[in-house]
Design an enzyme around this catalytic site. Structure first.
Site, PDB file in Angstrom:
ATOM      1  N   ARG A 189      92.863 -16.159  12.822  1.00  0.00           N
ATOM      2  CA  ARG A 189      92.462 -15.415  11.673  1.00  0.00           C
ATOM      3  C   ARG A 189      93.351 -14.570  11.213  1.00  0.00           C
ATOM      4  O   ARG A 189      92.923 -13.397  10.643  1.00  0.00           O
ATOM      5  CB  ARG A 189      90.925 -14.739  11.727  1.00  0.00           C
ATOM      6  CG  ARG A 189      89.793 -15.569  12.388  1.00  0.00           C
ATOM      7  CD  ARG A 189      89.524 -16.841  11.236  1.00  0.00           C
ATOM      8  NE  ARG A 189      88.542 -17.725  11.837  1.00  0.00           N
ATOM      9  CZ  ARG A 189      89.012 -18.828  12.611  1.00  0.00           C
ATOM     10  NH1 ARG A 189      90.306 -19.142  12.761  1.00  0.00           N
ATOM     11  NH2 ARG A 189      88.235 -19.582  12.924  1.00  0.00           N
ATOM     12  N   SER A 239      81.347 -16.636   8.977  1.00  0.00           N
ATOM     13  CA  SER A 239      81.086 -16.056  10.308  1.00  0.00           C
ATOM     14  C   SER A 239      81.520 -14.445  10.038  1.00  0.00           C
ATOM     15  O   SER A 239      82.560 -14.202   9.421  1.00  0.00           O
ATOM     16  CB  SER A 239      82.087 -16.687  11.255  1.00  0.00           C
ATOM     17  OG  SER A 239      81.654 -17.726  11.582  1.00  0.00           O
ATOM     18  N   GLU A 309      85.338  -9.872  10.704  1.00  0.00           N
ATOM     19  CA  GLU A 309      86.132 -10.803  10.139  1.00  0.00           C
ATOM     20  C   GLU A 309      86.223 -10.867   8.697  1.00  0.00           C
ATOM     21  O   GLU A 309      87.385 -11.286   8.093  1.00  0.00           O
ATOM     22  CB  GLU A 309      85.817 -12.240  10.609  1.00  0.00           C
ATOM     23  CG  GLU A 309      86.708 -13.349  10.185  1.00  0.00           C
ATOM     24  CD  GLU A 309      86.108 -14.694  10.630  1.00  0.00           C
ATOM     25  OE1 GLU A 309      86.099 -15.713  10.085  1.00  0.00           O
ATOM     26  OE2 GLU A 309      86.262 -14.997  12.008  1.00  0.00           O
TER      27      GLU A 309
END
Length: 315
Positions: A189, A239, A309
């Site tokens: 990520r 998420s 995130e």
């Protein structure tokens, strides 16, 4: 000149370039969370030339700016964003094969160049139509190609770093450049663009030929898994937390008894505890308070730190 005057100068320059400009525009219209206050201006650029000049002008005038694609990983402040939001259209939605000895490399792979605002869905469909494999994992990820490269999006064992060949970008001074995959510092990520400013304008991916039916079967399988496990019927930002080493965030949250926990209009999904959904006109504050509750509870009960995130935008 103050910040409002400087934003006005950028707006005037954008209008002079025939860019579409929306002032005091609600950003909840541009995110999958459907949350957030207004930006001073949302400017739609259709060419790299216009975008480069406006981006450089923002830098010269110290005007905060950002680019929004599908807004699938963003949480915008209830107070909004005092600055300019760029949206990309026109040439930034193009997709096509690069002439590499008639489009085919020695290993049978094929280079595809796509604009940053092309959706992953359209890129995956293009790949399927041309019997090209490598992006099946991305089928169903609700983002743009530029956003996916920016955060090295991934799912079901695949990541953008597996297929990215290079990225074209605009630097803060308005100059255009290209980075190879090795220069992008792609990890979980993360890309180099998370650490330094710049606007991704296009991404070149390398895909391999395969049987179209096999590609379609894999895409259908991944989409079926998403529908069964993810709360796609509610607005969310996907998420919420990065995967902690050795654990799954959703599993930890569920084990802590937080599935279904709600603050205001924000709720930990009862379908997948790794998601926070906008169940009932949630505010940014609702989501932030719920995120903190989750982090505190998981830390206390499991001794694990959950890292967000989602990218937070605004005041």
């Amino acid at each position: 000149m103050n910040i409002s005057d400087n934003i006005g100068s950028v707006i005037a320059a954008a209008k002079a370039k025939n860019c579409n400009v929306l002032e005091n525009e609600p950003l909840k219209k541009y995110t999958t969370f459907k949350i957030g206050g207004s930006a001073s201006a949302v400017i739609t650029a259709e060419s790299a030339g216009a975008l480069a000049e406006l981006y450089a002008l923002c830098g010269e005038l110290s005007v905060p700016c950002l680019v929004i694609g599908n807004g699938s990983n963003l949480l915008v402040s209830d107070e909004g964003f005092e600055g300019v939001v760029f949206r990309l259209d026109g040439e930034f939605k193009n997709v096509g094969a690069i002439d590499e000895h008639d489009g085919n490399a020695a290993d049978g792979s094929r280079l595809i160049k796509c604009g940053a605002s092309l959706t992953l869905a359209k890129l995956c469909k293009y790949a399927l139509d041309h019997s090209l494999s490598g992006l099946e994992f991305a089928w169903g990820i609700p983002g743009t190609v530029g956003g996916a490269a920016y955060m090295n999006a991934g799912a079901y064992g695949g990541e953008m770093k597996d297929v990215i060949e290079s990225v074209s970008y605009i630097a803060p001074d308005g100059k255009c450049g290209v980075m190879s995959a090795d220069e992008l510092d792609l990890s979980y990520r993360h890309s180099v663009f998370a650490d330094k400013p710049g606007i991704i304008t296009s991404v070149t991916v390398r895909l391999v030929h395969d049987d179209a039916k096999l590609i379609r079967d894999r895409m259908d399988d991944f989409m079926d898994r998403r529908r069964k496990k993810q709360p796609l019927e509610y607005p969310s930002a996907g998420s919420v937390f990065k995967r902690p080493e050795g654990y799954f965030a959703g599993g930890l949250i569920q084990e802590c008894g937080l599935k279904g926990r709600q603050i205001g209009g924000a709720q930990v999904s009862e379908k997948h505890a790794g998601f926070i959904i906008n169940k009932d006109n949630a505010t940014c504050r609702d989501v932030c308070d719920l995120v903190k509750l989750i982090q505190d509870t998981v830390r206390e009960q499991k001794g694990v730190e959950l890292e967000c995130e989602i990218k937070k935008i605004g005041k």
